[in-house]
Design an enzyme around this catalytic site. Structure first.
Site, short mmCIF file in Angstrom:
data_model
loop_
_atom_site.label_atom_id
_atom_site.label_comp_id
_atom_site.label_asym_id
_atom_site.label_seq_id
_atom_site.Cartn_x
_atom_site.Cartn_y
_atom_site.Cartn_z
N ASP A 1 -1.70 6.76 6.19
CA ASP A 1 -2.76 5.88 5.69
C ASP A 1 -3.05 4.87 6.79
O ASP A 1 -2.24 3.99 7.06
CB ASP A 1 -2.29 5.18 4.41
CG ASP A 1 -3.32 4.17 3.89
OD1 ASP A 1 -4.39 4.01 4.52
OD2 ASP A 1 -3.03 3.54 2.85
N TRP B 1 0.82 -1.22 0.00
CA TRP B 1 0.00 0.00 0.00
C TRP B 1 0.84 1.26 0.00
O TRP B 1 0.55 2.20 -0.74
CB TRP B 1 -1.01 -0.02 1.15
CG TRP B 1 -2.08 -1.03 0.89
CD1 TRP B 1 -2.31 -2.17 1.61
CD2 TRP B 1 -3.02 -1.05 -0.21
NE1 TRP B 1 -3.35 -2.87 1.03
CE2 TRP B 1 -3.80 -2.22 -0.08
CE3 TRP B 1 -3.28 -0.18 -1.28
CZ2 TRP B 1 -4.82 -2.54 -0.97
CZ3 TRP B 1 -4.29 -0.51 -2.18
CH2 TRP B 1 -5.05 -1.68 -2.01
N LYS C 1 -12.34 -1.71 6.03
CA LYS C 1 -11.55 -2.69 6.77
C LYS C 1 -12.07 -2.77 8.20
O LYS C 1 -12.42 -3.83 8.68
CB LYS C 1 -10.06 -2.31 6.77
CG LYS C 1 -9.49 -1.94 5.39
CD LYS C 1 -9.30 -3.13 4.49
CE LYS C 1 -9.08 -2.79 3.01
NZ LYS C 1 -7.99 -1.91 2.68
C1 LIG Z 1 -7.41 -1.42 1.36
C2 LIG Z 1 -6.36 -0.41 1.53
C3 LIG Z 1 -6.20 0.66 0.63
C4 LIG Z 1 -7.06 0.83 -0.60
O1 LIG Z 1 -8.35 1.15 -0.20
P1 LIG Z 1 -9.51 1.45 -1.26
O2 LIG Z 1 -10.56 2.01 -0.36
O3 LIG Z 1 -9.87 0.15 -1.90
O4 LIG Z 1 -9.03 2.45 -2.23
C5 LIG Z 1 -5.20 1.57 0.89
N1 LIG Z 1 -4.38 1.44 1.95
C6 LIG Z 1 -4.51 0.42 2.83
C7 LIG Z 1 -3.59 0.33 4.00
C8 LIG Z 1 -5.51 -0.53 2.64
O5 LIG Z 1 -5.63 -1.55 3.51
#
Ligand SMILES: *Cc1c(COP(=O)(O)O)cnc(C)c1O
Length: 362
Positions: A173, A104, A197
């Site tokens: 993030d 990511w 998540k």
């Molecule tokens: C799932 C995830 C993303 C991407 O998320 P989307 O909402 O599908 O764009 C980005 N960073 C992390 C750490 C993730 O787990």
């Protein structure tokens, strides 16, 4: 309801939601708050929806202890759109630093590089993304320092924030460990998290940003990419993802009800300890991907002795109502995602199955 069969859900995302939240959504689906309509059918400018979004924000502020000089936004486009919006708004003509600890953060950096200057402050890919960097090569003039709190695919988690040079804003993030434990928001200039998540359904991304960062937004950005305008409108510049916001609001209420983030963390540690202990005591039958000091409380990738056994593990697990355990296609093996809504009972079922599987196949 007597024949209700809920799976033990270890999906990586979208992931499990608390049963109580789903039941409340079900109970008020046809008549939300006395309107005679579902929350999906009412105006985002109605007083009923205003209450939904304002309560969601207030509960999140309380849960995370968000200081008053931060804005909270509920946006669309997933965490992936933030990979682009962040540099567009906060970088101006400078360069941004990225700590690369997994898929990511690597993707976030790649996206930032399309639009301007960005560099790696560290990259652990050579070791297989199984640890946190031992040291950082930091640009003292960086527009910001970005890191990924929890690498969802590689199971690498930061438990204390990296320290940026004086005056460099820290951006995170936190998609896959959002509201999984208490954090000190005042250390961050901005945090963002796709909801699906830990906090709700897909379709909404939570952005928490310090007020002074909004002064960086350039004047010429398309409005849906412009933090300053979106923040000023209270996430209501256009029609927001109203149903998703309603569900994250219920998840925030649920987290408060079970005792707030300290209680949530305690439960999460109990679950993670169960699984890691089972891996560590398996005599090498199960092999964790991540070095112990960086082990994620949310996503646990692990291998079995052969790929054949891994396939059998996944299919036998499914027969035992344990769903979503196959690892990401890029790393293979298994992955147990034990987000907030996965119960201790779910983790106990998983380790019971792991031990039984090893006895049969070890
Ligand atoms: C799932 C995830 C993303 C991407 O998320 P989307 O909402 O599908 O764009 C980005 N960073 C992390 C750490 C993730 O787990």
């Amino acid at each position: 309801m007597s024949n209700l069969k809920r799976a033990y859900n270890f999906n990586a995302g979208p992931g499990a939601l608390p049963l109580e939240v789903l039941q409340q959504a079900q109970a008020e689906l046809l008549d939300f708050s006395g309107t005679g309509m579902s929350v999906m059918e009412i105006s985002h400018r109605s007083k009923e929806f205003e209450s939904v979004i304002q309560t969601a924000e207030a509960d999140l502020r309380e849960l995370l202890g968000i200081p008053s000089n931060y804005k909270v936004m509920f946006l669309q486009g997933g965490a992936t759109l933030q990979f682009a919006m962040l540099p567009m708004n906060l970088r101006a003509t400078g360069s941004a630093d990225y700590i690369v600890t997994g898929t990511w953060s690597k993707t976030a950096l790649k996206e930032a590089k399309k639009l301007g200057a960005a560099r790696e402050a560290a990259n652990t890919e050579a070791e297989g993304f199984n640890s946190l960097p031992a040291k950082l090569d930091l640009d003292p003039k960086a527009a910001y320092l970005h890191f990924t709190a929890n690498e969802t695919i590689h199971g690498v988690e930061y438990f204390s924030e990296p320290t940026p040079p004086d005056g460099v804003p820290l951006v995170c993030d936190t998609s896959s460990d959002f509201i999984s434990r208490p954090i000190d928001v005042s250390k961050y200039a901005m945090l963002y998290a796709g909801a699906q998540k830990n906090a709700g359904p897909s379709g909404v991304t939570v952005v928490i940003i310090r007020d002074d960062m909004l002064e960086r937004t350039p004047a010429n950005l398309p409005v849906m990419l412009d933090y300053k305008t979106l923040a000023a409108s209270g996430s209501l510049h256009n029609t927001p993802p109203s149903f998703a916001i309603y569900i994250v609001g219920l998840v925030f209420k649920w987290a408060k009800k079970i005792g707030g983030l300290a209680a949530v963390e305690k439960i999460n540690r109990t679950k993670a300890d169960l699984v890691y202990k089972t891996i560590d005591e398996s005599g090498g039958f199960y092999r964790g991907h991540t070095k112990p000091e960086a082990r994620s409380l949310m996503n646990i990738p692990f291998r079995l002795p052969t790929e054949e056994l891994e396939n059998t593990f996944a299919s036998d697990a499914k027969k035992n109502n344990l769903i979503g355990l196959k690892g990401h296609r890029s790393v293979g093996g298994m992955r147990a995602s034990i987000y907030n809504a996965v119960t201790v009972e779910g983790a106990q079922e998983l380790v019971r199955f792991m031990k039984e599987f090893q006895t049969k196949n070890g």
